[in-house]
Design a protein around this motif. Structure first.
Motif, short mmCIF file in Angstrom:
data_model
loop_
_atom_site.label_atom_id
_atom_site.label_comp_id
_atom_site.label_asym_id
_atom_site.label_seq_id
_atom_site.Cartn_x
_atom_site.Cartn_y
_atom_site.Cartn_z
N GLU A 198 0.86 -1.17 0.00
CA GLU A 198 0.00 0.00 0.00
C GLU A 198 0.90 1.22 0.00
N THR A 199 0.73 2.12 -0.99
CA THR A 199 1.64 3.25 -1.13
C THR A 199 0.87 4.54 -1.35
N ASP A 200 1.49 5.60 -0.91
CA ASP A 200 1.06 6.95 -1.24
C ASP A 200 2.14 7.50 -2.15
N ASN A 201 1.91 7.45 -3.46
CA ASN A 201 2.96 7.73 -4.43
C ASN A 201 3.46 9.16 -4.32
N GLU A 202 4.77 9.29 -4.24
CA GLU A 202 5.36 10.62 -4.25
C GLU A 202 5.24 11.22 -5.65
N ASN A 203 5.07 12.50 -5.71
CA ASN A 203 4.92 13.21 -6.98
C ASN A 203 3.66 12.77 -7.73
N ALA A 204 2.70 12.22 -7.03
CA ALA A 204 1.43 11.84 -7.66
C ALA A 204 0.35 11.85 -6.59
N ASP A 205 -0.78 12.52 -6.89
CA ASP A 205 -1.84 12.68 -5.91
C ASP A 205 -2.84 11.53 -6.00
N TYR A 206 -2.35 10.32 -5.75
CA TYR A 206 -3.23 9.16 -5.69
C TYR A 206 -2.49 8.07 -4.90
N ASP A 207 -3.28 7.13 -4.40
CA ASP A 207 -2.73 6.01 -3.65
C ASP A 207 -3.01 4.71 -4.41
N THR A 208 -2.22 3.69 -4.12
CA THR A 208 -2.45 2.37 -4.72
C THR A 208 -2.38 1.31 -3.63
N ARG A 209 -3.08 0.21 -3.91
CA ARG A 209 -3.03 -0.94 -3.02
C ARG A 209 -3.04 -2.20 -3.86
N SER A 210 -2.16 -3.14 -3.46
CA SER A 210 -2.06 -4.38 -4.22
C SER A 210 -1.93 -5.55 -3.25
N ILE A 211 -2.77 -6.57 -3.48
CA ILE A 211 -2.69 -7.82 -2.72
C ILE A 211 -2.47 -8.93 -3.74
N SER A 212 -1.43 -9.77 -3.53
CA SER A 212 -1.11 -10.76 -4.55
C SER A 212 -0.57 -12.03 -3.94
N ILE A 213 -0.77 -13.13 -4.68
CA ILE A 213 -0.12 -14.40 -4.39
C ILE A 213 0.46 -14.91 -5.71
#
Length: 792
Positions: free
Chosen positions: A512-527
């Motif tokens: 889970e990240t709050d991207n620097e230089n970008a006004d959005y967040d991402t979340r990834s769950i994986s196997i």
């Protein structure tokens, strides 16, 4: 003396208090008597009808009598009494012994050694009591032995010597208690660590001292000497260093190289060692004529010669010869030919400094492996060691294969020492292979705090075990946090799945990240489960499946003001991707890796090629083909002081079925082109207020690097480097309807810079100082960056 003239008394004492070499008073007494009355002492004879033993509490009287060896009624001379006395003393059970003739009675008076009450260690700080207790043979509730105490002191001293404290002294002493008990105390003066102040070489012409020091296991004392243990002097390590030097020169064609001497001198202040290796390099040889010949009737050597992969003129290396022998032996096995031995016959051409090698196919001895015995593995299962052998019980014995198996066992990293030797079996055609290993810790627990310009302050906890439950399996758990990010993963790997050279892996991750230089967040769950296996000597193929859920959130919507377009926040592209919600990606993929660096055939460098693809659409919500390529070539120049490296990386995401890519599966190439901030280059929506980094469907980067010494003492572990990076990120497939211009074209960026590498105990750090040469107006550059140095 009067007792000696009237009754011939003998008395000895083992000493009290501090343990020291003991002078027995009885010998002085007897020698004095013999000097004063030589005729009487030599001629006197005794006969005892009774033997009385006094003072014994733990030792049975019959046992003492058996030590004396004096029978009732037997004539005993003065020398016989002295010998009886000495036998009782030599039993090591008594602190004092007296033999007193009293007419027809012999009185044997003894004082037993006291019982050890407790064992203490005083003055030790570097080595804990628990570790020292394992070194001593003296035990509580057992009889105290001065000889054993001295041996224990020597063992403790040796342990300190191994840790570099050659000035350590250990003095055993006893404290007497009631009931004939003593406390055994080892007084320890640890002294200072004696480091290696200087490693020097004599006789080296082709390679500098700096280059040869990199070969050695022993290191000079440096800035972090309190954390680095390899800069302490250990005699056994010097012997290993001599072998490492021989191997280094031999792999580079110096077949006559000899390490003539390795001397270690202790400084006058006894606080440092000066170690000097005296070597004789000899001449460097290359491969000359290469051929194969068969001495086995009916076996044609032409097919075998066609498999040889040695180019005349190439610098000689034993690894290349061994590699070709293995290739020919494998061909013989595929043909069903057993007991075929490949005998490399070397002819020296001194004038041209060439080695002509003829690989002779000869009939070997009919010797079989009777069994493989493994000892010393208290945790590791036998099967983990056995699967490193390509030979099993009943197979033909191949000495070369046994040597290679030993190398594979050592390469596991589970053992601090591993030896493999063959000895005769139950018959002349049988051989027993003995494997003796010494286990070492294979797990680690890490707790740390980190700081990065990108991620801010973060915390990390990690656990890894490379020999899980002694099965040779790898297990890793890692959780790290930054100021606005969470990255956690669980990894499992079985290197011998189904008992074959098949590596099974499983990875689960939450990011889970709050991207620097970008006004959005991402979340990834994986196997992602995977299997990997060799397909050639230098090639390996991995097959994998990946299931993930990816979400984009917190996109900046800006301020609702239709009259001011500069307040519209993030790009409409990101808003559309956020509106899709969480998407499931189900993909299968493969990666082929060709790495010549792993076989050691070229000690100066090698080539790495890596090509992989992932096919998404096996169910899920996303359909695409992702292709990635990495090509690397490196070599050492200028007497192997400088490493030059060329790297090319590229990737492409091709969407299928009308789908469009999202930021979760596009490329940002962070760290690929130095001199720019994370998310600092690539396609942008120039009509958006914040001009968010959107990533691209394609990227290509070329990097040229050179690593070299800075002239600082090598024990500091600090080197320098130069680099030139050039590349680009481009292509979007969802630019329509954004309401503003989107620049997703191919624009080259380039940078040049200087790096400082610092090998620290916490990991190799890399300080980059870069200058962007070519960039777009909206790119964000960065002059300085600190990263963990990684290798491909």
């Amino acid at each position: 003396m009067q007792r000696a003239t009237s009754g011939y008394g003998m008395r000895g004492s083992r000493g009290k208090g501090r343990i020291r070499p003991v002078v027995l008073s009885v010998f002085l007494g007897v020698s004095g008597v013999s000097a004063a009355f030589p005729q009487f002492a030599l001629a006197q004879a005794y006969s005892f009808s009774n033997v009385v033993i006094e003072g014994n509490t733990r030792v049975d009287a019959a046992t003492i009598l058996s030590f004396a060896g004096i029978a009732r009624g037997e004539a005993v001379s003065g020398g016989g009494l002295n010998a009886a006395y000495q036998r009782i003393v030599d039993s090591g059970l008594f602190e004092e012994v007296e033999l007193i003739p009293q007419g027809g009675t012999l009185l044997i008076r003894v004082q037993e050694f006291p019982t050890i009450n407790i064992i203490n260690f005083e003055g030790n700080r570097r080595l804990k009591d628990e570790a020292l207790a394992e070194l001593v043979g003296s035990q509580s509730r057992r009889a105290y032995s001065p000889a054993q105490a001295e041996a224990d002191a020597a063992a403790i001293t040796a342990a300190y010597t191994q840790s570099g404290r050659v000035a350590a002294t250990v003095t055993p002493r006893i404290i007497r208690r009631s009931d004939n008990r003593v406390d055994l105390v080892f007084d320890i003066a640890e002294g200072r660590v004696v480091e290696i102040e200087r490693l020097a070489f004599v006789g080296n012409r082709s390679y500098s001292d700096r280059r040869l020091r990199q070969v050695l296991e022993t290191k000079q004392a440096g800035l972090l000497r309190t954390l680095i243990q390899s800069d302490t002097f250990i005699a056994e390590r010097v012997e290993l260093d001599k072998q490492l030097l021989r191997d280094f020169y031999l792999s580079r064609g110096y077949i006559d190289m000899q390490v003539q001497d390795a001397s270690a001198e202790l400084a006058r202040e006894r606080d440092a060692f000066f170690v000097t290796f005296s070597i004789q390099e000899g001449q460097q040889f290359s491969f000359g004529d290469i051929s194969a010949v068969s001495e086995i009737e009916g076996l044609d050597a032409a097919e075998f010669e066609a498999l040889l992969r040695i180019r005349p003129g190439t610098t000689y290396s034993p690894a290349i010869v061994e590699n070709n022998i293995a290739r020919l032996e494998n061909l013989a096995l595929r043909k069903g030919l057993t007991f075929v031995r490949i005998d490399p016959r070397v002819t020296r051409d001194e004038q041209n400094r060439l080695l002509n090698i003829q690989f002779a196919l000869v009939r070997g001895d009919r010797v079989f492996v009777e069994r493989i015995d493994i000892e010393g593995n208290t945790t590791t299962l036998d099967q983990v060691v056995r699967r490193q052998f390509r030979t099993v019980e009943g197979d033909p014995f191949n000495p070369r294969e046994i040597r290679q198996s030993a190398e594979r066992i050592r390469a596991l990293g589970f053992f601090s020492n591993a030896s493999v030797e063959a000895e005769p079996g139950s018959g002349p055609d049988q051989v027993i292979v003995n494997v003796d290993v010494e286990e070492q810790p294979t797990g680690s627990l890490s707790l740390g705090v980190s700081y990065g310009q990108t991620s801010g302050v973060g915390f990390n906890i990690g656990f890894t075990e490379s020999n899980f439950l002694g099965r040779g399996q790898f297990v890793g758990v890692n959780v790290s946090t930054g100021s606005d990010s969470v990255n956690s993963s669980i990894t499992f790997a079985e290197p011998a799945f189904l008992g074959r050279d098949l590596r099974f892996g499983f990875n689960a991750a939450y990011v889970e990240t709050d991207n620097e230089n970008a006004d959005y967040d991402t979340r990834s769950i994986s196997i992602s489960p995977s299997i990997a296996f060799p397909v050639s000597e230098s090639g390996r193929l991995e097959l994998r499946y990946r299931l993930s859920e990816d979400r984009i959130s917190s996109v900046d919507l800006g301020i609702e003001d239709p009259d001011d377009p500069l307040t519209n926040g993030s790009s409409q592209i990101l808003r559309d991707e956020e509106a899709q919600g969480a998407l499931i990606t189900s993909s299968i993929g493969y990666t082929y890796t060709y790495d010549t660096r792993i076989n050691g055939l070229n000690p100066k460098g090698g080539v790495l090629l890596r090509f992989g693809q992932d096919f998404a659409g096996i169910g899920g919500d996303v359909n695409y083909i992702s292709t990635n390529l990495l090509a690397l070539a490196e070599t050492k120049v200028l007497n192997e002081e400088v490493t030059v490296r060329a790297i090319f990386e590229g990737g492409m995401v091709h969407m299928l079925g009308g789908d469009v890519s999202r930021v979760t599966n596009r490329y940002f190439a962070n760290g690929k082109i130095r001199g720019f901030e994370p998310n600092g280059i690539g396609p942008r929506d120039l009509g958006a207020t914040n001009e968010d980094a959107l990533g691209g469907n394609m990227f290509a980067v070329a990097r040229l690097e050179a690593d070299f010494p800075l002239g600082l003492p090598e024990e500091y572990g600090i080197n320098g480097g130069l680099f030139f990076d050039v590349g680009s990120i481009w292509s979007l497939d969802n630019t329509a309807g954004t309401g503003g211009p989107v620049d997703d074209g191919f624009h080259l960026r380039s940078s040049i810079g200087f790096s400082v590498f610092w090998a620290t105990p916490i990991g190799p750090l890399r300080f980059n100082f870069a200058k962007a040469l070519v960039q777009e107006d909206y790119d964000r550059d960065r002059v300085f960056d600190l990263t963990i140095s990684t290798q491909f």
